[in-house]
Design a protein around this motif. Sequence first.
Motif, PDB file in Angstrom:
ATOM      1  N   PRO A 183       1.188  -1.398   0.524  1.00  0.00           N
ATOM      2  CA  PRO A 183      -0.133   0.296  -0.162  1.00  0.00           C
ATOM      3  C   PRO A 183       0.763   1.104  -0.590  1.00  0.00           C
ATOM      4  N   PRO A 184       0.670   2.425  -1.033  1.00  0.00           N
ATOM      5  CA  PRO A 184       1.258   3.401  -0.527  1.00  0.00           C
ATOM      6  C   PRO A 184       1.312   3.934   0.675  1.00  0.00           C
ATOM      7  N   LEU A 185       0.768   4.489   1.459  1.00  0.00           N
ATOM      8  CA  LEU A 185       1.092   4.908   2.893  1.00  0.00           C
ATOM      9  C   LEU A 185       2.409   3.770   3.629  1.00  0.00           C
ATOM     10  N   THR A 186       1.908   2.953   3.048  1.00  0.00           N
ATOM     11  CA  THR A 186       3.086   1.577   4.352  1.00  0.00           C
ATOM     12  C   THR A 186       4.119   1.880   3.536  1.00  0.00           C
ATOM     13  N   LEU A 187       4.533   2.275   1.583  1.00  0.00           N
ATOM     14  CA  LEU A 187       5.000   1.930   1.053  1.00  0.00           C
ATOM     15  C   LEU A 187       6.271   3.237   1.746  1.00  0.00           C
ATOM     16  N   THR A 188       5.414   4.493   1.645  1.00  0.00           N
ATOM     17  CA  THR A 188       6.271   5.577   1.745  1.00  0.00           C
ATOM     18  C   THR A 188       6.907   5.668   3.286  1.00  0.00           C
ATOM     19  N   ALA A 189       5.924   4.971   4.180  1.00  0.00           N
ATOM     20  CA  ALA A 189       6.504   5.823   5.721  1.00  0.00           C
ATOM     21  C   ALA A 189       8.010   4.695   5.580  1.00  0.00           C
TER      22      ALA A 189
END
Length: 310
Positions: free
Chosen positions: A182-188
């Motif tokens: 997921p983009p949010l997890t990847l960015t974190a």
Amino acid sequence: MGPLLVLLSATCFGAMAVLGKLAYEEGVPPTTLVLLRFVIAALVLGGAVAVAARMGRPALPARPGGERRRLALTALALGCVGYAAQASFYFAALERIDAALVALVLYTFPVMVTVASVLLGRDRLTPPRVAALVAATCGTALVLVGAGGLAFHAAGVGLAFAAAVTYTGYILVGDSTVQRVPPLTLTALVMTGAAVTLAVRALLTGGLDVDIRPVGWLWIGCIALVSTVVASTAFFAGLHRTGPSTASILSTFEPVATVVLAAVVLGERLSPVQAVGGALVLSSVLLVQLRRRTPLPPGDAPGVPTGARR
């Protein structure tokens, strides 16, 4: 939504140069600014991932075997190696050559991403995409050259080109990873990796200066939230929907956003040449949209992983 997310990302990234100038006016050291940017972003995004998990949206979907661990390590490596290295090359180049020339060399990456995507079988060239790439490249050159004379320095140009190559790899690896994380997890995870690398560098080179005035902290917070959290999350979400070539072409809107925001906030003038360049970059957005409106073959349905649909 894909192109809009990438354009939002480019605008937020484009604001970073203006916010950075405001932070420097308050006496914030560049190395401190870069490190705090990633530390604050990692903390905010980590909290967002935890909240999402409590609401039933797991940080990483269930995967067989050790795939979840491999995906997490890949995302961390994107930050530790890719993002941290790109930022290091970029700021090292800034010490030697004009910012406009750094950006001009850096924005060779859309061509490199497009060529690499075609060679890897992830993408294909179409007349609208080629036209969009040419328009975006020429427009970016006009926006940056229109800023004035550019001082050439071989080492500086080499460092800027290294930043472009690193960013190309970052996008290509990120594209394959964002399909499964997921983009949010990847960015974190990316921000955490970058923060760790830069923190280690700060410890090895003399520590961190945090004697900053309140207004300086305000600009640091804006860079961390707007030009890092929002910008990176929107980019990965847009990359998931558009693919690497289109995302890289649309990202050329970033220097246009920087020039316009600098004119509005800092009172810098927008030259006619820069206005023409901005119009060319915007025309590339329309050309990309023309491509996206053409009928898709059966394997090109939205939601199919990039490697499978191209």
